[in-house]
Scaffold this motif. Structure first.
Motif, short mmCIF file in Angstrom:
data_model
loop_
_atom_site.label_atom_id
_atom_site.label_comp_id
_atom_site.label_asym_id
_atom_site.label_seq_id
_atom_site.Cartn_x
_atom_site.Cartn_y
_atom_site.Cartn_z
N VAL A 102 0.75 -1.07 -0.29
CA VAL A 102 0.00 0.09 -0.05
C VAL A 102 0.95 1.23 0.10
O VAL A 102 0.77 2.14 -0.87
N MET A 103 2.14 1.20 0.94
CA MET A 103 2.65 2.42 0.65
C MET A 103 3.53 2.82 -0.61
O MET A 103 3.51 3.82 -0.91
N ILE A 104 4.05 1.62 -1.11
CA ILE A 104 4.80 1.73 -2.43
C ILE A 104 3.50 2.17 -3.48
O ILE A 104 4.04 3.20 -4.10
N LEU A 105 2.52 1.76 -3.48
CA LEU A 105 1.51 2.32 -4.22
C LEU A 105 1.37 3.76 -4.11
O LEU A 105 1.11 4.48 -5.12
N ARG A 106 1.05 4.28 -2.98
CA ARG A 106 0.94 5.51 -2.67
C ARG A 106 2.06 6.39 -3.03
O ARG A 106 1.80 7.55 -3.64
N LEU A 127 -0.62 17.51 -1.83
CA LEU A 127 -1.31 16.20 -2.74
C LEU A 127 -0.36 15.05 -1.88
O LEU A 127 -1.13 13.81 -1.98
N GLY A 128 0.72 15.06 -1.73
CA GLY A 128 1.67 14.04 -1.26
C GLY A 128 1.03 13.58 0.38
O GLY A 128 0.86 12.35 0.53
N MET A 138 -6.15 8.92 0.05
CA MET A 138 -7.38 9.60 -0.63
C MET A 138 -7.26 9.84 -1.80
O MET A 138 -6.88 11.15 -2.22
N TYR A 139 -7.19 8.88 -2.65
CA TYR A 139 -6.81 8.99 -3.96
C TYR A 139 -7.58 9.95 -5.13
O TYR A 139 -7.27 10.40 -5.95
#
Length: 224
Positions: free
Chosen positions: A8-12, A111-112, A119-120
């Motif tokens: 999840v962290m890598i995706l974000r 945004l980051g 919150m995509y």
């Protein structure tokens, strides 16, 4: 705990890279001081700080002696990003440049943080709004909003010429005089250095011709 959320962290972080890179690319294409790489670093860095705030201290959540506040690190990011934005702002005379780029850096930091919180949808929508604002509103300002141009006029006049007459004429022609410096050379010629502000719609050539019509004005030139 971290191993469970690493995907999840890598995706974000990747999403932060893409969205902040899109905004940075627009700045890069327009030759602004902070471009593609700067915006990516700000967006990814802010996302990383948010992930640290959310997942980095999970092992201490059950410790009653430690107060867990996931909003503390993001608040420092938002306030601390100001120094980077300030570095893109250039003040020259009455002109300020770089405010939009500084604001885009601040927005990319936001945004980051939003992406780091997962919150995509909000992040994608905000990126679209920012890009539309930067691209289309820039054309709108260029075509419809009154712009002003700063110039330094160098006017050579006879030693006994009336400086007030020149300033009065410029003001009549809707040229704002910001600063004035008077020098005299050995040939008894006065040199006026005037810092003035023109409307972008004003024909400067006509202004110069009107000044040259004044008695005892020898020449006029300008520089940025």
């Amino acid at each position: 705990m971290l191993e469970e959320n690493i995907g999840v962290m890598i995706l974000r972080i990747l999403i932060a890279l893409i969205l902040s890179g899109m905004i940075g690319f627009e700045r890069e294409m327009n030759n602004h001081s902070a471009g593609f790489r700067t915006h990516i670093l700000v967006g990814v860095g802010a996302c990383l700080m948010m992930l640290l705030s959310l997942y980095g201290f999970r092992d201490f959540q059950n410790d009653v002696s430690i107060r867990f506040d996931p909003a503390r690190i993001p608040s420092y990011v938002i306030s601390g990003i100001g120094f980077l934005g300030a570095g893109t702002i250039i003040v020259y005379g009455g002109t300020i440049r770089g405010l939009t780029t500084a604001a885009s850096i601040w927005a990319v930091a936001g945004l980051g943080l939003v992406i780091g919180n997962g919150m995509y949808d909000l992040a994608v929508f905000t990126t679209i709004v920012i890009l539309l604002s930067l691209i289309f509103l820039n054309h709108f300002e260029t075509n419809f909003v009154k712009r002003e141009v700063l110039k330094t006029l160098e006017i050579k006049i006879d030693k006994n010429a009336e400086v007030n007459d020149i300033i009065a004429l410029l003001e009549t022609l809707q040229v704002m005089v910001l600063d004035i410096e008077i020098q005299k050379n050995r040939s008894n010629i006065q040199i006026l250095s005037l810092r003035v502000k023109f409307s972008a719609k004003l024909n400067r050539t006509n202004v110069y011709q009107e000044v040259l019509k004044l008695d005892k004005v020898q020449s006029i030139s300008d520089r940025a």
